[in-house]
Write a protein that holds these residues in place. Structure first.
Motif: not given
Lengths: 372, 372
Positions: A191-193, A220-222, A249-251
């Motif tokens: 469960q990694v961000v 990914l956390h921008l 890119i980026g969630d």
């Protein structure tokens, strides 16, 4: 290639751009932060971070309510000490939004935050002290079933990476992030961000581009970190994260501003709208006024924008100052006004309806918006 | 790929990013607007447009002075009528910055603006009425030796292109622009600058990308048109033009905001700085404050930024709220402060010098800046 074509059968806001410019969303794992999904094709989640202390529970809940009213979706709080844990459980319990505990240096704070109801942890494994302590955090989060954001930052890179003279700054950030994520995976935690931020826009963009290639399934956390005060921070965040979001890119992301925390959320939504990804209020098209303009357009546009904040219809609204681009843009929008000498021609659905004096423009625009 | 590496021998602001992220500037023709070069490797020129009327010469010159003080480099004014020509010659004569005459519909206004000292014209050939009239403008500008910006706009596309159902909006804008530029070239006029704007960010980006391929030698004037009020317009402009500038596309630009005209120039410079292309004041790195922060960081950062406006040294300055990223960023900057409980550790050139109470932080920072 096409993005701007309008068709008369669909409200402008619902239309989707298509073709090569529409980057495919990266196919990342999905994790849940409370009820908010991150990754795996979910809508890009808007985050912010409280400036209040968790020892003042009511102040925190008030700020959370303010941010929730602006459609912030995930709240982060700093837990810098055991004292900061005191009100944390109550905040997690009473908050309408999921709470992320931001923890540095002391792994016991992370373990305790998990016990007290954190919906997610944010740690930088490089400053926790030892791998054993990181593993204790991983195991606690795993048992609680909550995700962890691994947050690497150019300003606090672990010494082993900072000292690597064979690597560029981008490569150091990516190497550090990849090492950590691989360790989490080896320990059976999925469960990694991941975030890897720098204050330099190009470094940030290049780091996330490389991360998305090296770790294509990790959400990914921008962020552009320490981006600065309102105007500078907004521009740096918009350029850096705009480039990445437009490339798919980026969630999830936070706009970091040295400013009122509410501005972070307002800018975040403007960014999602500018990228054509999400929109919370109608789109406003307004011209920059010039010597041709014969009404007070800045006041008019600001008032329209203010009133649009509470309109949840998928519309585009044009407020135009003169006859050069005015009629064209007003006709393209769902509702619009093209101003002339102290008056405005009101458009709806592509046709001019009638002309009203300047002081009645807003009333007429919103009457037409109400009809749609 | 590397962009963020610091070396101790060069002030941070003068360091250049290198590698694949540093897009080569497009090799465009160079034209002169007064003494300001556009294209051909020149620094990207910052433009704005007056909101005053040319009939009020003193108001125009006051606004020009305000914009010049913010390092705006080219000024555009609307000439919507013969009346607007009245003060135009005097404005051109007395302005410290070159003046571009923005003209629609009536080619005689363009001819007269050339006679009265315009440093450049901006027209949309599609709304001038006939090719003969466009040619009269081309010939007048050619004789006067001034450039013309061909400005195509999604809101005022010529009907022949607007009606082409076989083309996307991007293709319509590009086809219209290419047709005009080819006509100018056939007539022997080579001093063309080109813009093709839309209010949709993706349309704008795709249009300029295609233009830069189709017309690689024509200098491009970037813009996201009718971008909206301050915050929305800043974000849309930063995303759209930021993407293009980071790809090496664009030779001059205006940020169009429905806001105070001075904000257009401030945002323009923030954009150039964020892209690592030009910088007029020192770089400020400041963190977004959180529950860890024990000083009034927003006020501190805003005051530092305000005072940095008059510093013309190539420096980076860090204002950081706590011990997480604070010492790292403060050490990386030329001068910095990492705040603790009501106090700040002052850094210069990578080393901590001393700690001062909160109320003396700014004084100490600027004392160190003065020494460099």
């Amino acid at each position: 290639m096409e993005t701007g074509v309008r068709s008369n059968s669909v409200p402008a806001m619902m239309r989707r751009s298509a073709g090569e410019a529409e980057a495919a969303r990266t196919n990342t794992n999905q994790v849940m932060v409370g009820k908010v999904p991150i990754g795996g094709g979910a809508a890009i989640a808007v985050q912010s971070m409280l400036t209040t202390r968790t020892t003042d529970v009511e102040a925190c809940l008030t700020q959370i309510d303010e941010l929730a009213a602006l459609d912030c979706e995930i709240i982060r709080v700093a837990i810098p000490s055991a004292e900061a844990l005191l009100g944390f459980a109550e905040i997690c319990e009473r908050s309408p939004l999921p709470i992320v505990a931001d923890i540095h240096f002391d792994h016991r704070l992370a373990l305790e935050a998990v016990n007290r109801g954190a919906a997610k942890l944010r740690i930088n494994p490089g400053n926790i002290g030892s791998l054993d302590k990181v593993d204790a955090i991983i195991d606690a989060a795993g048992e609680a079933g909550i995700p962890i954001r691994v947050g690497v930052n150019a300003g606090s890179l672990a010494h082993e990476f900072q000292l690597r003279q064979d690597l560029t700054q981008v490569e150091k950030l990516v190497a550090s992030a990849v090492t950590f994520v691989e360790h989490f995976e080896e320990r059976g935690f999925s469960q990694v961000v991941l975030s890897a931020k720098a204050h330099d826009v190009r470094t940030t963009v290049d780091t996330y581009r490389l991360l998305s290639k090296r770790l294509p399934t990790i959400p990914l956390h921008l962020g552009v970190t320490e981006a600065g005060t309102l105007l500078q921070g907004t521009v740096k965040s918009a350029v850096g994260m705009g480039i990445l979001l437009m490339e798919g890119i980026g969630d999830t992301f936070r706009v970091s501003l040295t400013a009122d925390v509410k501005d972070e959320v307002l800018v975040a939504w403007e960014l999602l709208a500018a990228c054509g990804l999400r929109r919370r209020t109608p789109e406003l098209v307004s011209c920059p006024t010039c010597g041709r303009c014969q009404v007070d357009l800045v006041s008019l546009a600001n008032e329209v924008q203010q009133r649009l904040q509470s309109v949840r219809k998928p519309l585009s609204v044009a407020v135009m100052g003169c006859v050069v681009n005015g009629p064209g843009e007003a006709a393209e929008a769902d509702v619009g006004v093209a101003c002339g000498r102290g008056s405005g021609a009101i458009f709806s659905q592509g046709s001019v309806l009638y002309t009203v004096p300047e002081e009645r423009i807003i009333e007429a625009l919103f009457a037409e918006i109400d009809k749609l």
